[in-house]
Design an enzyme around this catalytic site. Structure first.
Site, PDB file in Angstrom:
ATOM      1  CG  ASP A  19      16.016  -2.885 -30.914  1.00 45.02           C
ATOM      2  OD1 ASP A  19      15.691  -1.859 -30.290  1.00 45.02           O
ATOM      3  OD2 ASP A  19      16.856  -3.706 -30.488  1.00 45.02           O
ATOM      4  CG  HIS A  36      11.698   6.608 -30.165  1.00 42.92           C
ATOM      5  ND1 HIS A  36      12.137   5.306 -30.335  1.00 42.92           N
ATOM      6  CD2 HIS A  36      11.909   6.898 -28.851  1.00 42.92           C
ATOM      7  CE1 HIS A  36      12.597   4.854 -29.174  1.00 42.92           C
ATOM      8  NE2 HIS A  36      12.479   5.788 -28.264  1.00 42.92           N
ATOM      9  CG  LEU A 130       0.011  -4.319 -45.799  1.00 44.27           C
ATOM     10  CD1 LEU A 130       0.777  -5.629 -45.969  1.00 44.27           C
ATOM     11  CD2 LEU A 130       0.998  -3.144 -45.781  1.00 44.27           C
ATOM     12  NE  ARG A 193      17.473  -8.232 -26.340  1.00 39.36           N
ATOM     13  CZ  ARG A 193      18.683  -7.699 -26.074  1.00 39.36           C
ATOM     14  NH1 ARG A 193      19.727  -8.483 -25.920  1.00 39.36           N
ATOM     15  NH2 ARG A 193      18.831  -6.402 -25.970  1.00 39.36           N
TER      16      ARG A 193
HETATM   17  C1  IPE Z   1      11.747  -4.636 -28.530  1.00 42.13           C
HETATM   18  O1  IPE Z   1      12.836  -3.780 -28.464  1.00 42.13           O
HETATM   19  C2  IPE Z   1      10.463  -3.875 -28.502  1.00 42.13           C
HETATM   20  C3  IPE Z   1      10.173  -3.024 -29.661  1.00 42.13           C
HETATM   21  C4  IPE Z   1      10.926  -2.856 -30.708  1.00 42.13           C
HETATM   22  C5  IPE Z   1       8.930  -2.329 -29.595  1.00 42.13           C
HETATM   23  P1  IPE Z   1      13.573  -3.455 -27.085  1.00 42.13           P
HETATM   24  O2  IPE Z   1      14.663  -2.527 -27.410  1.00 42.13           O
HETATM   25  O3  IPE Z   1      12.589  -3.013 -26.072  1.00 42.13           O
HETATM   26  O4  IPE Z   1      14.128  -4.890 -26.675  1.00 42.13           O
HETATM   27  P2  IPE Z   1      15.251  -5.279 -25.621  1.00 42.13           P
HETATM   28  O5  IPE Z   1      14.918  -4.545 -24.362  1.00 42.13           O
HETATM   29  O6  IPE Z   1      16.567  -4.830 -26.172  1.00 42.13           O
HETATM   30  O7  IPE Z   1      15.163  -6.749 -25.501  1.00 42.13           O
HETATM   31  C1  IPE Z   2      13.071   0.498 -30.637  1.00 41.02           C
HETATM   32  O1  IPE Z   2      14.254   1.222 -30.547  1.00 41.02           O
HETATM   33  C2  IPE Z   2      11.864   1.353 -30.353  1.00 41.02           C
HETATM   34  C3  IPE Z   2      11.082   0.951 -29.178  1.00 41.02           C
HETATM   35  C4  IPE Z   2      11.378   0.008 -28.352  1.00 41.02           C
HETATM   36  C5  IPE Z   2       9.859   1.692 -28.939  1.00 41.02           C
HETATM   37  P1  IPE Z   2      15.019   1.378 -29.166  1.00 41.02           P
HETATM   38  O2  IPE Z   2      14.490   2.582 -28.463  1.00 41.02           O
HETATM   39  O3  IPE Z   2      14.940   0.125 -28.375  1.00 41.02           O
HETATM   40  O4  IPE Z   2      16.490   1.636 -29.659  1.00 41.02           O
HETATM   41  P2  IPE Z   2      17.827   1.089 -29.002  1.00 41.02           P
HETATM   42  O5  IPE Z   2      17.710  -0.397 -28.943  1.00 41.02           O
HETATM   43  O6  IPE Z   2      17.933   1.696 -27.646  1.00 41.02           O
HETATM   44  O7  IPE Z   2      18.899   1.552 -29.930  1.00 41.02           O
HETATM   45 MG    MG Z   3      16.106  -1.515 -28.304  1.00 39.17          MG
END
Ligand code: IPE
Ligand code: IPE
Ligand code: MG
Length: 246
Positions: A19, A36, A130, A193
């Site tokens: 995340d 990403h 792995l 979370r």
């Molecule tokens: C969780 O991250 C999903 C992935 C990393 C693929 P999110 O960014 O979607 O989670 P929330 O929405 O903050 O809970």
């Molecule tokens: C996680 O990074 C990647 C995916 C959920 C695919 P985020 O895109 O949720 O990044 P933030 O949380 O907005 O910084």
């Molecule tokens: Mg996120």
């Protein structure tokens, strides 16, 4: 010597919620997809770190069942990124004897994508250095539901009685059941979370949260997460004294 040098203290199975890509990009005044894309390097680095440190299983949360709710443009860009990564990374994974597997409700993806996923899984199926699981359209609740459905179908076919369903039996139908249990859960990006990741499998995993945004996560971060894990006392309901005696 660091505590993580003790092989008994190396987690066999690590799961990561990758995340923070969006925030990483925002800090650089760039679009979310830039973050990403930057996350790919972190994936490569962590895979290499796991190979080096002798971690047997790595499960990465790449796209949750809730992530479809993001702007269409971002979802589209993520799908393109997955396809590109599939095309570009599989050779190297295969040469490093990594077994690649996708977990989640893959029926949501189009035929082309599913075929490429299946081909990558088949190609690497004999590898054992792995086990790399990539969770795509995955949700922990979905996982429990699909396992319950299999149990119900088995009962309907008369192969099983409802009262025979216990934790071990249901657990057998959960994703990743054939792999070592989850030891260490890592979430980058500062949120504390689980976001519907491996709910069943998390029951006794150690949790490690870090503020590091995913594109900045590297082998040193992995090492410090493993060191944190190595300092934990896993009691599984017993007392500390009982654990010390074992
Ligand atoms: C969780 O991250 C999903 C992935 C990393 C693929 P999110 O960014 O979607 O989670 P929330 O929405 O903050 O809970
Ligand atoms: C996680 O990074 C990647 C995916 C959920 C695919 P985020 O895109 O949720 O990044 P933030 O949380 O907005 O910084
Ligand atoms: Mg996120």
């Amino acid at each position: 010597m660091t505590s993580s040098a003790d092989p008994a203290r190396i987690p066999r199975h690590i799961a990561i919620v990758m995340d923070g890509n969006g925030r990483w990009a925002k800090l650089r005044h760039r679009p979310r997809t830039f973050g990403h894309n930057a996350g790919r390097k972190a994936v490569r680095d962590v895979v290499e770190g796991c190979l080096r440190q002798g971690v047997k299983v790595l499960t990465l949360f790449a796209f949750s069942s809730e992530n479809w709710q993001r702007p269409q443009e971002e979802v589209g860009a993520l799908m393109e990124l997955f396809l590109r990564a599939l095309d570009k990374e599989v050779d190297e994974l295969h040469s490093n004897e990594v077994r690649l597997r996708f977990v989640g409700d893959l029926s949501a993806f189009d035929n082309g994508m599913r075929q490429r996923m299946t081909a990558a899984m088949a190609r690497t199926a004999g590898n054992d250095a792995l086990h790399l699981n990539v969770a795509m359209n995955y949700g922990g609740r979905w996982d429990i539901v699909q396992a319950a459905r299999k149990a119900a179908e088995s009962v309907a076919r008369g192969e099983l009685r409802a009262e025979e369903i216990d934790e071990a039996l249901l657990g057998h139908w959960m994703s990743l059941a054939d792999l070592p249990p989850l030891d260490l859960f890592i979430r980058t990006g500062g949120e504390c979370r689980v976001s519907n990741f491996l709910l069943w499998q998390l029951a006794y995993a150690e949790l490690h949260f870090t503020d590091t945004l995913w594109p900045d996560f590297d082998q040193a971060c992995l090492r410090s997460a493993i060191e944190d894990y190595a300092r934990r006392e896993r009691r599984f309901g017993r007392t500390g004294e009982q654990v010390a005696q074992r």
